[in-house]
Design a protein around this motif. Sequence first.
Motif, short mmCIF file in Angstrom:
data_model
loop_
_atom_site.label_atom_id
_atom_site.label_comp_id
_atom_site.label_asym_id
_atom_site.label_seq_id
_atom_site.Cartn_x
_atom_site.Cartn_y
_atom_site.Cartn_z
N ARG A 185 0.84 -1.20 0.00
CA ARG A 185 0.00 0.00 0.00
C ARG A 185 0.88 1.25 0.00
N THR A 186 1.90 1.27 0.84
CA THR A 186 2.83 2.41 0.89
C THR A 186 3.49 2.61 -0.46
N LEU A 187 3.91 1.53 -1.09
CA LEU A 187 4.53 1.63 -2.42
C LEU A 187 3.53 2.21 -3.43
N SER A 188 2.31 1.71 -3.43
CA SER A 188 1.33 2.18 -4.42
C SER A 188 0.97 3.65 -4.23
N GLU A 189 1.16 4.17 -3.04
CA GLU A 189 0.87 5.58 -2.76
C GLU A 189 2.06 6.50 -2.99
N ASP A 190 3.23 5.94 -3.22
CA ASP A 190 4.44 6.73 -3.43
C ASP A 190 4.39 7.45 -4.78
N ALA A 191 4.57 8.75 -4.78
CA ALA A 191 4.47 9.56 -6.01
C ALA A 191 5.50 9.12 -7.05
N ARG A 192 6.70 8.77 -6.62
CA ARG A 192 7.73 8.31 -7.58
C ARG A 192 7.30 7.02 -8.25
N TRP A 193 6.69 6.11 -7.49
CA TRP A 193 6.23 4.83 -8.03
C TRP A 193 5.10 5.05 -9.03
N ARG A 194 4.20 5.96 -8.72
CA ARG A 194 3.07 6.24 -9.62
C ARG A 194 3.54 6.78 -10.97
N VAL A 195 4.64 7.52 -10.97
CA VAL A 195 5.20 8.01 -12.23
C VAL A 195 5.94 6.88 -12.95
N PHE A 196 6.62 6.05 -12.19
CA PHE A 196 7.46 4.99 -12.76
C PHE A 196 6.66 3.80 -13.31
N ILE A 197 5.64 3.37 -12.61
CA ILE A 197 4.98 2.09 -12.91
C ILE A 197 4.39 2.00 -14.32
N PRO A 198 3.83 3.08 -14.91
CA PRO A 198 3.33 2.94 -16.28
C PRO A 198 4.42 2.60 -17.30
N LYS A 199 5.64 3.07 -17.05
CA LYS A 199 6.76 2.74 -17.94
C LYS A 199 7.07 1.25 -17.88
N LEU A 200 6.98 0.70 -16.68
CA LEU A 200 7.27 -0.71 -16.49
C LEU A 200 6.14 -1.60 -17.01
N THR A 201 4.92 -1.26 -16.68
CA THR A 201 3.79 -2.11 -17.07
C THR A 201 3.60 -2.13 -18.59
N ALA A 202 4.07 -1.11 -19.28
CA ALA A 202 3.98 -1.10 -20.75
C ALA A 202 4.81 -2.23 -21.36
N LEU A 203 5.78 -2.73 -20.61
CA LEU A 203 6.66 -3.79 -21.09
C LEU A 203 6.22 -5.19 -20.65
N ILE A 204 5.21 -5.26 -19.79
CA ILE A 204 4.76 -6.53 -19.22
C ILE A 204 3.54 -7.04 -19.97
N GLU A 205 3.65 -8.28 -20.43
CA GLU A 205 2.55 -8.93 -21.14
C GLU A 205 1.55 -9.56 -20.18
N SER A 206 2.05 -10.21 -19.12
CA SER A 206 1.18 -10.81 -18.12
C SER A 206 1.92 -10.88 -16.79
N ALA A 207 1.15 -11.03 -15.73
CA ALA A 207 1.73 -11.07 -14.39
C ALA A 207 1.04 -12.14 -13.56
N GLU A 208 1.81 -12.73 -12.66
CA GLU A 208 1.29 -13.75 -11.75
C GLU A 208 1.98 -13.55 -10.40
N ASN A 209 1.22 -13.61 -9.34
CA ASN A 209 1.77 -13.50 -7.98
C ASN A 209 1.38 -14.75 -7.19
N ARG A 210 2.29 -15.16 -6.33
CA ARG A 210 2.01 -16.26 -5.41
C ARG A 210 2.56 -15.90 -4.05
N ILE A 211 1.87 -16.30 -3.03
CA ILE A 211 2.38 -16.17 -1.67
C ILE A 211 2.84 -17.56 -1.24
N LEU A 212 4.10 -17.65 -0.86
CA LEU A 212 4.71 -18.92 -0.48
C LEU A 212 4.96 -18.95 1.03
N LEU A 213 4.61 -20.06 1.65
CA LEU A 213 4.85 -20.25 3.07
C LEU A 213 5.97 -21.25 3.25
N PRO A 214 6.99 -20.93 4.04
CA PRO A 214 8.09 -21.88 4.22
C PRO A 214 7.64 -23.10 5.03
#
Length: 104
Positions: A68-97
């Motif tokens: 949440r803190t990252l998503s609210e960061d002004a620098r991240w909000r400017v940066f993320i569209p540049k990155l997501t333009a290069l991403i075709e798909s995304a997948e997240n997993r939460i792993l428990l040791p």
Amino acid sequence: MIVEERIYRIRSGKTSEYLKLVREKGLAIQEPILGGLIGYFVTEVGQLNQMVHLWRYADFADRVARRRTLSEDARWRVFIPKLTALIESAENRILLPTDFSPLQ
């Protein structure tokens, strides 16, 4: 402790551009907020054009607060569209040791 595995499929021919953005700008924003970078990887065999990065958090609530803190960061909000333009798909997993995992 939990580990978040993020897998991004990068648009064909854009891997170098993606890595340059992350190396030169992205991690400088992410690491102080998210902490706990375990590793950043590219695929060599199998599904190509993939980036896999692993982040360690104390627990799920820690992850939610940090993301949440990252998503609210002004620098991240400017940066993320540049990155997501290069991403075709995304997948997240939460792993428990497991109880015998070296990462606890």
